[in-house]
Design a protein around this motif. Structure first.
Motif, PDB file in Angstrom:
ATOM      1  N   THR A 334       4.214   2.157   1.893  1.00  0.00           N
ATOM      2  CA  THR A 334       4.182   2.318   0.469  1.00  0.00           C
ATOM      3  C   THR A 334       5.809   2.563   0.198  1.00  0.00           C
ATOM      4  O   THR A 334       6.449   2.984   0.891  1.00  0.00           O
ATOM      5  CB  THR A 334       3.415   3.560   0.040  1.00  0.00           C
ATOM      6  OG1 THR A 334       3.623   4.819   0.989  1.00  0.00           O
ATOM      7  CG2 THR A 334       1.909   3.379   0.173  1.00  0.00           C
ATOM      8  N   GLU A 335       6.145   2.366  -1.144  1.00  0.00           N
ATOM      9  CA  GLU A 335       7.344   2.838  -1.616  1.00  0.00           C
ATOM     10  C   GLU A 335       7.319   3.370  -3.087  1.00  0.00           C
ATOM     11  O   GLU A 335       6.708   2.653  -3.931  1.00  0.00           O
ATOM     12  CB  GLU A 335       8.241   1.489  -1.449  1.00  0.00           C
ATOM     13  CG  GLU A 335       9.629   1.676  -1.882  1.00  0.00           C
ATOM     14  CD  GLU A 335      10.391   0.348  -2.005  1.00  0.00           C
ATOM     15  OE1 GLU A 335      11.561   0.440  -2.490  1.00  0.00           O
ATOM     16  OE2 GLU A 335      10.121  -0.512  -1.432  1.00  0.00           O
ATOM     17  N   ALA A 336       8.029   4.387  -3.398  1.00  0.00           N
ATOM     18  CA  ALA A 336       8.131   4.722  -4.731  1.00  0.00           C
ATOM     19  C   ALA A 336       9.459   4.315  -5.446  1.00  0.00           C
ATOM     20  O   ALA A 336      10.499   4.670  -4.711  1.00  0.00           O
ATOM     21  CB  ALA A 336       8.028   6.227  -5.069  1.00  0.00           C
ATOM     22  N   GLN A 337       9.139   3.814  -6.604  1.00  0.00           N
ATOM     23  CA  GLN A 337      10.556   3.451  -7.332  1.00  0.00           C
ATOM     24  C   GLN A 337      11.310   4.466  -7.873  1.00  0.00           C
ATOM     25  O   GLN A 337      12.600   4.231  -8.073  1.00  0.00           O
ATOM     26  CB  GLN A 337      10.275   2.296  -8.292  1.00  0.00           C
ATOM     27  CG  GLN A 337       9.487   0.866  -8.004  1.00  0.00           C
ATOM     28  CD  GLN A 337      10.388   0.106  -7.097  1.00  0.00           C
ATOM     29  OE1 GLN A 337      10.416   0.038  -5.835  1.00  0.00           O
ATOM     30  NE2 GLN A 337      10.925  -0.614  -7.673  1.00  0.00           N
ATOM     31  N   THR A 407       5.778  17.842  -4.470  1.00  0.00           N
ATOM     32  CA  THR A 407       6.566  17.652  -3.539  1.00  0.00           C
ATOM     33  C   THR A 407       6.676  16.263  -2.580  1.00  0.00           C
ATOM     34  O   THR A 407       7.796  15.576  -2.252  1.00  0.00           O
ATOM     35  CB  THR A 407       6.961  18.692  -2.371  1.00  0.00           C
ATOM     36  OG1 THR A 407       5.770  18.960  -1.719  1.00  0.00           O
ATOM     37  CG2 THR A 407       7.239  20.046  -3.104  1.00  0.00           C
ATOM     38  N   GLU A 408       5.453  15.678  -2.949  1.00  0.00           N
ATOM     39  CA  GLU A 408       5.389  14.425  -2.086  1.00  0.00           C
ATOM     40  C   GLU A 408       4.064  13.655  -2.567  1.00  0.00           C
ATOM     41  O   GLU A 408       3.212  14.039  -3.107  1.00  0.00           O
ATOM     42  CB  GLU A 408       5.237  14.658  -0.610  1.00  0.00           C
ATOM     43  CG  GLU A 408       3.916  15.382  -0.316  1.00  0.00           C
ATOM     44  CD  GLU A 408       3.826  15.451   1.433  1.00  0.00           C
ATOM     45  OE1 GLU A 408       4.585  15.161   2.243  1.00  0.00           O
ATOM     46  OE2 GLU A 408       2.604  15.566   1.784  1.00  0.00           O
ATOM     47  N   ILE A 409       4.267  12.286  -2.468  1.00  0.00           N
ATOM     48  CA  ILE A 409       3.060  11.492  -2.567  1.00  0.00           C
ATOM     49  C   ILE A 409       2.456  11.365  -1.387  1.00  0.00           C
ATOM     50  O   ILE A 409       3.034  11.014  -0.197  1.00  0.00           O
ATOM     51  CB  ILE A 409       3.532  10.074  -3.085  1.00  0.00           C
ATOM     52  CG1 ILE A 409       4.224   9.922  -4.394  1.00  0.00           C
ATOM     53  CG2 ILE A 409       2.454   9.195  -3.212  1.00  0.00           C
ATOM     54  CD1 ILE A 409       4.872   8.851  -4.852  1.00  0.00           C
ATOM     55  N   PRO A 410       1.102  11.963  -1.346  1.00  0.00           N
ATOM     56  CA  PRO A 410       0.598  11.876   0.192  1.00  0.00           C
ATOM     57  C   PRO A 410       0.347  10.308   0.690  1.00  0.00           C
ATOM     58  O   PRO A 410       0.585   9.327  -0.069  1.00  0.00           O
ATOM     59  CB  PRO A 410      -0.977  12.480  -0.017  1.00  0.00           C
ATOM     60  CG  PRO A 410      -1.117  12.094  -1.569  1.00  0.00           C
ATOM     61  CD  PRO A 410       0.236  12.009  -2.224  1.00  0.00           C
ATOM     62  N   VAL A 427      -5.580   3.010   8.881  1.00  0.00           N
ATOM     63  CA  VAL A 427      -4.296   3.452   9.097  1.00  0.00           C
ATOM     64  C   VAL A 427      -3.622   4.006   7.828  1.00  0.00           C
ATOM     65  O   VAL A 427      -4.354   3.978   6.797  1.00  0.00           O
ATOM     66  CB  VAL A 427      -3.551   2.143   9.356  1.00  0.00           C
ATOM     67  CG1 VAL A 427      -3.828   1.337  10.798  1.00  0.00           C
ATOM     68  CG2 VAL A 427      -3.681   1.055   8.303  1.00  0.00           C
ATOM     69  N   HIS A 428      -2.652   4.748   8.022  1.00  0.00           N
ATOM     70  CA  HIS A 428      -2.059   5.398   6.854  1.00  0.00           C
ATOM     71  C   HIS A 428      -0.655   4.974   6.561  1.00  0.00           C
ATOM     72  O   HIS A 428       0.240   4.845   7.451  1.00  0.00           O
ATOM     73  CB  HIS A 428      -2.036   7.020   6.950  1.00  0.00           C
ATOM     74  CG  HIS A 428      -3.702   7.594   7.145  1.00  0.00           C
ATOM     75  ND1 HIS A 428      -4.460   7.524   8.250  1.00  0.00           N
ATOM     76  CD2 HIS A 428      -4.205   8.151   6.214  1.00  0.00           C
ATOM     77  CE1 HIS A 428      -5.797   8.024   7.891  1.00  0.00           C
ATOM     78  NE2 HIS A 428      -5.709   8.428   6.752  1.00  0.00           N
ATOM     79  N   SER A 429      -0.204   5.181   5.297  1.00  0.00           N
ATOM     80  CA  SER A 429       1.399   4.855   5.209  1.00  0.00           C
ATOM     81  C   SER A 429       1.984   6.243   5.424  1.00  0.00           C
ATOM     82  O   SER A 429       1.405   7.574   5.631  1.00  0.00           O
ATOM     83  CB  SER A 429       1.555   4.424   3.650  1.00  0.00           C
ATOM     84  OG  SER A 429       0.919   5.470   2.716  1.00  0.00           O
ATOM     85  N   LYS A 430       3.215   6.350   5.217  1.00  0.00           N
ATOM     86  CA  LYS A 430       4.035   7.608   5.416  1.00  0.00           C
ATOM     87  C   LYS A 430       4.117   8.382   3.874  1.00  0.00           C
ATOM     88  O   LYS A 430       4.221   7.546   2.866  1.00  0.00           O
ATOM     89  CB  LYS A 430       5.449   7.251   6.067  1.00  0.00           C
ATOM     90  CG  LYS A 430       5.327   6.877   7.450  1.00  0.00           C
ATOM     91  CD  LYS A 430       6.800   6.557   7.734  1.00  0.00           C
ATOM     92  CE  LYS A 430       6.937   6.170   9.234  1.00  0.00           C
ATOM     93  NZ  LYS A 430       8.317   5.736   9.807  1.00  0.00           N
ATOM     94  N   PRO A 431       4.253   9.794   3.956  1.00  0.00           N
ATOM     95  CA  PRO A 431       4.060  10.223   2.958  1.00  0.00           C
ATOM     96  C   PRO A 431       5.592  10.035   2.200  1.00  0.00           C
ATOM     97  O   PRO A 431       6.494   9.868   2.980  1.00  0.00           O
ATOM     98  CB  PRO A 431       4.138  11.612   3.036  1.00  0.00           C
ATOM     99  CG  PRO A 431       3.156  11.794   4.557  1.00  0.00           C
ATOM    100  CD  PRO A 431       3.618  10.777   5.170  1.00  0.00           C
ATOM    101  N   ILE A 432       5.578  10.190   0.738  1.00  0.00           N
ATOM    102  CA  ILE A 432       7.046   9.900   0.141  1.00  0.00           C
ATOM    103  C   ILE A 432       7.366  11.229  -0.675  1.00  0.00           C
ATOM    104  O   ILE A 432       6.650  12.043  -1.432  1.00  0.00           O
ATOM    105  CB  ILE A 432       6.786   8.840  -0.840  1.00  0.00           C
ATOM    106  CG1 ILE A 432       6.424   7.614  -0.221  1.00  0.00           C
ATOM    107  CG2 ILE A 432       8.117   8.665  -1.537  1.00  0.00           C
ATOM    108  CD1 ILE A 432       6.133   6.403  -1.196  1.00  0.00           C
TER     109      ILE A 432
END
Length: 944
Positions: A334-337, A407-410, A427-432
């Motif tokens: 995942t990626e946040a713009q 503080t983060e996107i889970p 599987v899980h993405s990394k928190p952002i």
């Protein structure tokens, strides 16, 4: 050769249909035909149903026949034939339906009558017979489908290989063996390739064919023969459990039976074969080369045999709730713009899935069902659409933090079934990490303001009277569905209004100081000088008397008969000029006696002239002494009361009051004058309106009610859940935008729309619509106040950055520009007019005789009038230009044509106003505040 065989086949079908009496008439309007009454199993024949000269036709209803598969070839074809014989023209129109009839087994089949409704009447075709025999494939061709796995799960990738063994044709007479390329071209285009169809089409588009190798294979009797082996690979993803079959795979080969010499000695051998590449020039090691061609063929049909492959269903035990059918091995990123936002603002979140399965079938994780995500974020509930790139699929969505301090996107989970482990894997993405600031308090301020007022404010006056610096309570009155014409200050009306007060004051001054005016005129050569000249030039006593009488009437302000000397003398005595009255009487008497008798007058003509001139001089001297102005006016309150009690001063005050009232009413009328809203981009705006759907009055009222409900509910939720509130504001903005797009131009509707945009975080759109509201009604105080608030929000988003210019001229220019933008041309014009009226009111009161510090008041009013007029003139000079508001947070000017040239180094901020130079297609040519010209996408700006 290809076209030749196709045309030959069509001709044979037509001949067989005509000669074999396969086409028969039915009721004179309907005909039915079949290409051949004999065929092989799996080899289709063409069924034709033709309707002639009918105005209405219902499609035929084909019966089901056991052992036959009947499929339509698509929409019917239409044709019209016009024939003229001996001057008589006939027209024949026909409608033809085509069907493929494929026998599934050997035997004789009877197709019963086919019902078809023509011109409202049901008609039936005659029945006909069809015989199918087993194709004599023998050992000429074998078809098999093999898989690399014997057991798979639904949705798991399955690699299949189509193997075709085709015995090469041998011409014993000419000692020729057709090559693997020649034999591949003999495969009929009527073949059904099943799951291998995409691969075959891809090879045909690239003018390729499968590579073949010559191998030995035993026939059904055990004898070995040479075959060409063609192998074609394909990957499928079974959607159902059970056995893999190839029922939809059937190959038809037009197997050669004889070769012969071509009729054209220069013809290329096999040049017209119905396949992509044709026979090669060098594939016949024979001296007959280009002179041989296929003389006859016979069709052979082969069904494929499939290895036993079992497709198992996905396990249902322990299946996770977020499983969406993915089978294989996958990873998620995942990626946040945007990493720093305010509560309720959107964050674009990209989700990438990488794996080994069919990526086009992969679905996004159900974000709305993830408690850890929905607890802090507003997420969309509808399924996400994505795009496939190589071995990954990317999804894009927008999430909104519900409150500050997050503080983060889970981590986002993704569940799939691993066929190797035969279990579900998550599987899980990394928190952002993100930073969420408090939301803007616009909605909260609006709630406080709206709740403090009694009821709902439904007009601008109520909003202004609330005492709030800004109000975001939207108008709900149905009158905002009525379009308004733009208001402006008429130049002619302004000129009249600015000229009227000086004229009135001058009139009052003249009326109040007639004697002083007369004295002034006399000093300038008017009045006494004119009378003296007439006396000096008189040639008779009567002329001298008349000149003196006229002067006295003018000086004394008499309204009696100009020749009534008795009244004139009486007025002189009443004014206290007794001696002058006696001397005047002597002149008048001398003139009378001279006129009556002609002689015996007491004074000669020269003596009369001298006496008249002295009388005029003494009257002028006494008048000047009597009306001499004191050096300073000193009045006590009692003197002021006495002065105020004078009728002339009261009359002057009444005139001034009436003038101010008339001027105010005229100014209001001038602002109500309308003009067409021409921006120079009529085509641009007409395209926008034409693109919008027109709503009926009932629909407009329904949309307004829905928009108002969404806006009110968003305001109620703004303090509890910023994300839900901003989404509701955005939904309300969409509804208001529908009303605007339907053609309604109303200043209050634009304010509603701008409020909804501002509350949803779209500041650029908000500024654009506030300016549209002010373009229609410059006096809309709510639009101007909220526009300032929206500009403040933009400034805060820019981190309040900016260096102070030390240049005084730049500071003055910036200050005047800010003042003009903040107040607006309408307010500046009204202020200039009001100050001008105050200035002349002060002067008028002074002229009327009132005592007060008028100089200070006059200077202050003059300064305000001049400054306001200069700012108004400067702002009005640019009002004829067309502007656009940048509505995207990141826009950069582009050079050239805006599409094929790189971007400049000048970014444009959201909410910035730019001058519109040109509109072309999807691009706008603009001029920035610094004067730089470039192109921006039209979707990133709103034209005002």
């Amino acid at each position: 050769m290809q076209h030749f065989i196709q045309n030959l086949w069509r001709a044979l079908l037509l001949i067989a249909a005509l000669v074999g009496s396969a086409i028969q008439a039915s009721a004179g309007d309907v005909r039915i035909g079949i290409s051949s009454k004999e065929t092989y199993v799996g080899l289709p024949v063409v069924l034709q149903v033709q309707v002639n000269n009918a105005t209405s036709v219902e499609p035929p209803v084909l019966p089901k026949v056991e052992g036959l598969e009947i499929q339509s070839r698509g929409t019917p074809s239409q044709s019209t034939q016009i024939m003229t014989v001996n001057g008589r023209t006939t027209r024949n129109m026909s409608l033809t339906y085509l069907y493929d009839v494929v026998p599934q087994r050997t035997g004789s089949f009877r197709i019963p009558p086919i019902s078809i409704e023509v011109d409202g009447k049901e008609q039936q075709t005659p029945p006909f017979e069809l015989v199918a025999s087993e194709s004599e494939t023998g050992d000429l061709m074998f078809v098999e489908v093999a898989g690399k796995q014997q057991e798979i799960y639904v949705g798991q990738a399955l690699d299949l290989t189509l193997k075709i063994w085709l015995r090469p044709f041998r011409d014993v007479e000419n000692n020729i063996v057709l090559s693997d390329g020649n034999m591949w071209q003999m495969i009929s285009p009527r073949s059904n390739w099943g799951v291998f169809a995409d691969r075959i089409e891809q090879m045909a588009a690239n003018r390729q064919r499968p590579k073949a190798q010559e191998v030995l294979r035993k026939d059904r009797e055990g004898a070995e023969h040479s075959y060409y082996l063609y192998e074609i690979d394909a990957t499928i993803y079974p959607k159902h459990s059970g056995k893999i079959d190839a029922d939809d795979l059937r190959l038809i080969v037009e197997y050669p039976t004889a070769l012969g010499r071509a009729r054209d000695p220069f013809a290329s051998m096999f040049g017209d074969m119905p396949f992509p590449s044709g026979f090669g020039m060098d594939e016949f090691p024979s001296p007959f080369g280009r002179q041989l061609t296929v003389q006859s063929v016979r069709p052979i049909v082969a069904d494929a045999t499939v290895e036993s492959i079992d497709v198992r269903s996905i396990l249902t035990a322990d299946r996770p709730a977020d499983y969406r059918g993915a089978v294989g091995d996958y990873h998620i990123v995942t990626e946040a713009q945007t990493l720093s936002v305010k509560a309720g603002d959107p964050i674009e979140l990209l989700i990438g899935i990488v794996g080994t399965g069919p990526m086009e079938l992969v679905q996004a994780p159900p974000l709305a069902e993830l408690p850890k995500l929905t607890a802090d974020f507003k997420v969309p509930s509808e399924p996400l659409a994505g795009f496939v790139q190589d071995d990954r699929k990317v999804f894009s969505t927008t999430i909104r933090p519900r409150k500050e301090g997050i503080t983060e996107i889970p981590a986002i989970p993704f569940t799939f079934f691993d066929p190797q482990q035969e279990k579900f894997v998550t599987v899980h993405s990394k928190p952002i990490s993100i930073h969420v600031d408090p939301a803007d308090t616009l909605a909260l301020d609006a709630i406080v303001g709206s709740r403090a007022a009694v009821g709902h404010r439904t007009n601008q006056d109520d909003a202004a009277s609330s005492g709030l610096s800004s109000s975001f309570q939207n108008d709900t009155d149905s009158s905002l569905l009525n379009s308004e014409a733009p208001r402006h200050l008429s130049p002619a009306a302004l000129l009249f209004l600015f000229a009227l007060p000086p004229l009135v004051v001058c009139g009052i001054g003249i009326a109040r100081n007639r004697n002083s005016l007369s004295l002034l005129l006399s000093r300038l050569g008017w009045g006494s000088s004119r009378a003296q000249t007439q006396i000096l030039e008189a040639d008779s006593a009567d002329s001298v008397s008349r000149a003196l009488q006229a002067y006295l009437v003018h000086r004394l302000g008499l309204k009696t008969d100009p020749h009534d000397t008795a009244a004139t003398l009486g007025s002189l005595r009443a004014a206290g000029h007794h001696k002058l009255a006696v001397r005047c009487e002597r002149v008048f008497l001398a003139a009378h006696q001279s006129q009556v008798s002609g002689v015996g007058r007491p004074l000669s003509l020269e003596e009369m002239k001298h006496e008249a001139l002295e009388l005029i001089s003494e009257l002028r001297t006494q008048h000047e002494q009597k009306h001499a102005k004191p050096t300073r006016w000193k009045h006590s309150p009692e003197d002021f009361k006495r002065t105020l009690g004078k009728g002339s001063q009261i009359a002057s005050l009444l005139v001034l009051t009436a003038t101010i009232a008339f001027t105010s009413q005229a100014a209001t009328a001038a602002t109500l004058q309308t003009t067409p809203n021409s921006t120079g981009l009529e085509e641009y705006h007409s395209q926008s309106v034409n693109a919008a759907s027109t709503l009926t009055v009932e629909q407009q009222q329904a949309v307004l009610a829905e928009a108002s409900h969404l806006y009110e509910s968003a305001m109620d939720r703004s303090s509890e859940d910023s994300a839900d509130a901003k989404q509701a504001f955005a939904n309300a903005a969409e509804k208001y935008q529908m009303l605007v797009d339907s053609g309604i131009a109303n200043s209050r509707l634009y304010v509603n729309l701008a409020n909804a945009y501002l509350q949803s975080g779209q500041q650029g759109q908000a500024i654009a619509n506030y300016k549209r509201a002010l373009a229609i009604d410059p006096a809309n105080s709510m639009a101007r106040t909220n526009l300032e608030r929206a500009t403040e929000v933009i400034s805060q988003a820019d981190n309040r950055a900016g260096e102070v210019d030390s240049d005084f001229t730049a500071l003055v220019s910036a200050g005047s520009g800010w003042l003009a933008r903040s107040l607006g041309s309408y307010f500046l014009g009204v202020t200039a007019l009001a100050a001008w009226l105050v200035l002349w009111l002060v002067i008028g009161l002074k002229v009327s005789g009132f005592s007060f510090p008028w100089k200070s008041a006059a200077v202050l009013a003059a300064i305000v009038a001049i400054v306001s007029a200069v700012l108004y003139a400067n702002n009005h000079a640019t009002s004829g230009q067309t502007f656009a508001i940048i509505t995207s947070p990141s826009v950069t000017l582009r050079e050239g044509d805006g599409q094929n040239f790189p971007a400049t180094d000048q970014p444009l901020r959201e909410g910035q106003e730019v001058e519109l130079v040109k509109h072309r297609g999807a691009w706008l040519k603009v001029r920035s505040e610094s004067g730089q010209i470039g192109w921006v996408p039209a979707e990133n700006a709103e034209v005002i």
